[in-house]
Write a protein that holds these residues in place. Structure first.
Motif, PDB file in Angstrom:
ATOM      1  N   GLU A  20      39.617  28.184  -0.531  1.00  0.00           N
ATOM      2  CA  GLU A  20      38.429  28.201   0.338  1.00  0.00           C
ATOM      3  C   GLU A  20      37.778  29.574   0.393  1.00  0.00           C
ATOM      4  O   GLU A  20      36.787  29.771   1.097  1.00  0.00           O
ATOM      5  CB  GLU A  20      38.814  27.743   1.749  1.00  0.00           C
ATOM      6  N   GLU A  21      38.323  30.538  -0.351  1.00  0.00           N
ATOM      7  CA  GLU A  21      37.852  31.915  -0.264  1.00  0.00           C
ATOM      8  C   GLU A  21      36.839  32.228  -1.376  1.00  0.00           C
ATOM      9  O   GLU A  21      37.083  31.962  -2.555  1.00  0.00           O
ATOM     10  CB  GLU A  21      39.051  32.860  -0.382  1.00  0.00           C
ATOM     11  N   LEU A  22      35.699  32.805  -0.979  1.00  0.00           N
ATOM     12  CA  LEU A  22      34.703  33.227  -1.945  1.00  0.00           C
ATOM     13  C   LEU A  22      35.264  34.386  -2.760  1.00  0.00           C
ATOM     14  O   LEU A  22      35.626  35.427  -2.214  1.00  0.00           O
ATOM     15  CB  LEU A  22      33.411  33.655  -1.231  1.00  0.00           C
ATOM     16  N   ALA A  23      35.352  34.184  -4.068  1.00  0.00           N
ATOM     17  CA  ALA A  23      35.918  35.205  -4.947  1.00  0.00           C
ATOM     18  C   ALA A  23      34.842  36.030  -5.644  1.00  0.00           C
ATOM     19  O   ALA A  23      35.090  37.163  -6.052  1.00  0.00           O
ATOM     20  CB  ALA A  23      36.820  34.554  -5.991  1.00  0.00           C
ATOM     21  N   GLY A  24      33.656  35.459  -5.801  1.00  0.00           N
ATOM     22  CA  GLY A  24      32.589  36.189  -6.472  1.00  0.00           C
ATOM     23  C   GLY A  24      31.344  35.344  -6.602  1.00  0.00           C
ATOM     24  O   GLY A  24      31.297  34.189  -6.176  1.00  0.00           O
ATOM     25  N   PHE A  25      30.320  35.957  -7.233  1.00  0.00           N
ATOM     26  CA  PHE A  25      29.047  35.258  -7.380  1.00  0.00           C
ATOM     27  C   PHE A  25      28.238  35.848  -8.526  1.00  0.00           C
ATOM     28  O   PHE A  25      28.508  36.964  -8.978  1.00  0.00           O
ATOM     29  CB  PHE A  25      28.240  35.323  -6.077  1.00  0.00           C
ATOM     30  N   ALA A  26      27.263  35.081  -8.970  1.00  0.00           N
ATOM     31  CA  ALA A  26      26.301  35.525  -9.985  1.00  0.00           C
ATOM     32  C   ALA A  26      24.908  35.198  -9.462  1.00  0.00           C
ATOM     33  O   ALA A  26      24.560  34.026  -9.306  1.00  0.00           O
ATOM     34  CB  ALA A  26      26.552  34.829 -11.313  1.00  0.00           C
ATOM     35  N   ASP A  27      24.129  36.242  -9.167  1.00  0.00           N
ATOM     36  CA  ASP A  27      22.762  36.064  -8.687  1.00  0.00           C
ATOM     37  C   ASP A  27      21.848  35.654  -9.831  1.00  0.00           C
ATOM     38  O   ASP A  27      22.049  36.088 -10.976  1.00  0.00           O
ATOM     39  CB  ASP A  27      22.220  37.370  -8.103  1.00  0.00           C
ATOM     40  N   TYR A  28      20.844  34.861  -9.504  1.00  0.00           N
ATOM     41  CA  TYR A  28      19.863  34.457 -10.520  1.00  0.00           C
ATOM     42  C   TYR A  28      18.482  34.296  -9.909  1.00  0.00           C
ATOM     43  O   TYR A  28      18.326  34.171  -8.695  1.00  0.00           O
ATOM     44  CB  TYR A  28      20.297  33.169 -11.214  1.00  0.00           C
ATOM     45  N   ARG A  29      17.493  34.306 -10.812  1.00  0.00           N
ATOM     46  CA  ARG A  29      16.120  33.922 -10.486  1.00  0.00           C
ATOM     47  C   ARG A  29      15.789  32.770 -11.428  1.00  0.00           C
ATOM     48  O   ARG A  29      15.965  32.889 -12.643  1.00  0.00           O
ATOM     49  CB  ARG A  29      15.150  35.082 -10.712  1.00  0.00           C
ATOM     50  N   ARG A  30      15.293  31.689 -10.867  1.00  0.00           N
ATOM     51  CA  ARG A  30      15.055  30.497 -11.680  1.00  0.00           C
ATOM     52  C   ARG A  30      13.600  30.053 -11.590  1.00  0.00           C
ATOM     53  O   ARG A  30      12.989  30.114 -10.525  1.00  0.00           O
ATOM     54  CB  ARG A  30      15.969  29.367 -11.214  1.00  0.00           C
ATOM     55  N   THR A  31      13.074  29.635 -12.727  1.00  0.00           N
ATOM     56  CA  THR A  31      11.777  28.988 -12.815  1.00  0.00           C
ATOM     57  C   THR A  31      12.036  27.618 -13.434  1.00  0.00           C
ATOM     58  O   THR A  31      13.171  27.334 -13.850  1.00  0.00           O
ATOM     59  CB  THR A  31      10.792  29.788 -13.696  1.00  0.00           C
ATOM     60  N   PRO A  32      11.023  26.770 -13.545  1.00  0.00           N
ATOM     61  CA  PRO A  32      11.271  25.456 -14.152  1.00  0.00           C
ATOM     62  C   PRO A  32      11.777  25.515 -15.598  1.00  0.00           C
ATOM     63  O   PRO A  32      12.460  24.601 -16.045  1.00  0.00           O
ATOM     64  CB  PRO A  32       9.900  24.770 -14.076  1.00  0.00           C
ATOM     65  N   ALA A  33      11.479  26.609 -16.303  1.00  0.00           N
ATOM     66  CA  ALA A  33      11.849  26.687 -17.717  1.00  0.00           C
ATOM     67  C   ALA A  33      12.984  27.654 -18.031  1.00  0.00           C
ATOM     68  O   ALA A  33      13.567  27.595 -19.114  1.00  0.00           O
ATOM     69  CB  ALA A  33      10.627  27.080 -18.550  1.00  0.00           C
ATOM     70  N   GLN A  34      13.307  28.558 -17.106  1.00  0.00           N
ATOM     71  CA  GLN A  34      14.325  29.557 -17.437  1.00  0.00           C
ATOM     72  C   GLN A  34      15.105  29.998 -16.212  1.00  0.00           C
ATOM     73  O   GLN A  34      14.683  29.793 -15.079  1.00  0.00           O
ATOM     74  CB  GLN A  34      13.692  30.772 -18.114  1.00  0.00           C
ATOM     75  N   ILE A  35      16.234  30.631 -16.502  1.00  0.00           N
ATOM     76  CA  ILE A  35      17.057  31.227 -15.448  1.00  0.00           C
ATOM     77  C   ILE A  35      17.420  32.634 -15.906  1.00  0.00           C
ATOM     78  O   ILE A  35      17.827  32.849 -17.050  1.00  0.00           O
ATOM     79  CB  ILE A  35      18.310  30.366 -15.141  1.00  0.00           C
ATOM     80  N   ALA A  36      17.195  33.592 -15.022  1.00  0.00           N
ATOM     81  CA  ALA A  36      17.512  34.990 -15.299  1.00  0.00           C
ATOM     82  C   ALA A  36      18.707  35.388 -14.436  1.00  0.00           C
ATOM     83  O   ALA A  36      18.630  35.339 -13.206  1.00  0.00           O
ATOM     84  CB  ALA A  36      16.312  35.875 -14.989  1.00  0.00           C
ATOM     85  N   PHE A  37      19.802  35.751 -15.079  1.00  0.00           N
ATOM     86  CA  PHE A  37      20.984  36.216 -14.353  1.00  0.00           C
ATOM     87  C   PHE A  37      20.840  37.714 -14.151  1.00  0.00           C
ATOM     88  O   PHE A  37      20.626  38.463 -15.101  1.00  0.00           O
ATOM     89  CB  PHE A  37      22.262  35.859 -15.120  1.00  0.00           C
ATOM     90  N   THR A  38      20.933  38.145 -12.882  1.00  0.00           N
ATOM     91  CA  THR A  38      20.616  39.531 -12.545  1.00  0.00           C
ATOM     92  C   THR A  38      21.813  40.373 -12.102  1.00  0.00           C
ATOM     93  O   THR A  38      21.770  41.595 -12.225  1.00  0.00           O
ATOM     94  CB  THR A  38      19.552  39.570 -11.434  1.00  0.00           C
ATOM     95  N   HIS A  39      22.842  39.742 -11.572  1.00  0.00           N
ATOM     96  CA  HIS A  39      23.973  40.514 -11.055  1.00  0.00           C
ATOM     97  C   HIS A  39      25.180  39.594 -10.896  1.00  0.00           C
ATOM     98  O   HIS A  39      25.033  38.466 -10.416  1.00  0.00           O
ATOM     99  CB  HIS A  39      23.610  41.118  -9.692  1.00  0.00           C
ATOM    100  N   THR A  40      26.335  40.090 -11.280  1.00  0.00           N
ATOM    101  CA  THR A  40      27.585  39.345 -11.105  1.00  0.00           C
ATOM    102  C   THR A  40      28.587  40.246 -10.406  1.00  0.00           C
ATOM    103  O   THR A  40      28.687  41.441 -10.735  1.00  0.00           O
ATOM    104  CB  THR A  40      28.163  38.887 -12.458  1.00  0.00           C
ATOM    105  N   GLU A  41      29.315  39.671  -9.478  1.00  0.00           N
ATOM    106  CA  GLU A  41      30.299  40.449  -8.727  1.00  0.00           C
ATOM    107  C   GLU A  41      31.520  39.588  -8.440  1.00  0.00           C
ATOM    108  O   GLU A  41      31.392  38.442  -8.013  1.00  0.00           O
ATOM    109  CB  GLU A  41      29.652  40.880  -7.412  1.00  0.00           C
ATOM    110  N   ILE A  42      32.698  40.150  -8.698  1.00  0.00           N
ATOM    111  CA  ILE A  42      33.966  39.509  -8.352  1.00  0.00           C
ATOM    112  C   ILE A  42      34.685  40.444  -7.383  1.00  0.00           C
ATOM    113  O   ILE A  42      34.773  41.649  -7.630  1.00  0.00           O
ATOM    114  CB  ILE A  42      34.848  39.263  -9.606  1.00  0.00           C
TER     115      ILE A  42
END
Length: 101
Positions: A20-42
């Motif tokens: 149940e513990e949040l271990a990490g995440f990957a931020d993104y910006r999404r449009t209908p045609a693409q997804i941009a991954f901007t930051h990942t943290e564990i």
């Protein structure tokens, strides 16, 4: 312990949980045609378990399923794609040199 990845669209990020513990995440910006991954943290307590790789694979598989182009601004995603060339096709060919891919 169960590991799961969810797309938290309210926060525009993929999240990985161990139990149940949040271990990490990957931020993104999404449009209908693409997804941009901007930051990942564990979280430090979760390092060295391959969780960032599982997070990247799940997010990229979802991008493929949704027919999205991927822009790996995040250095982790960029490096992960470089090490897993079967995901290179997600990055538009005309953008690959920008990401050194």
């Amino acid at each position: 312990m169960e590991t799961r990845v969810i797309d938290n669209t309210d926060k525009s990020r993929y999240e990985i949980f161990e139990g149940e513990e949040l271990a990490g995440f990957a931020d993104y910006r999404r449009t209908p045609a693409q997804i941009a991954f901007t930051h990942t943290e564990i979280g430090e307590a979760f390092g060295g378990r391959g969780l960032a790789g599982k997070l990247a694979r799940t997010a990229l598989d979802a991008a493929r399923a949704d027919n999205l182009s991927v822009l790996p601004y995040c250095p982790f995603f960029r490096g992960w794609i470089a090490k897993h060339p079967d995901y290179l096709d997600l990055v538009p060919e005309d953008k690959r040199s920008k990401f050194d891919l």
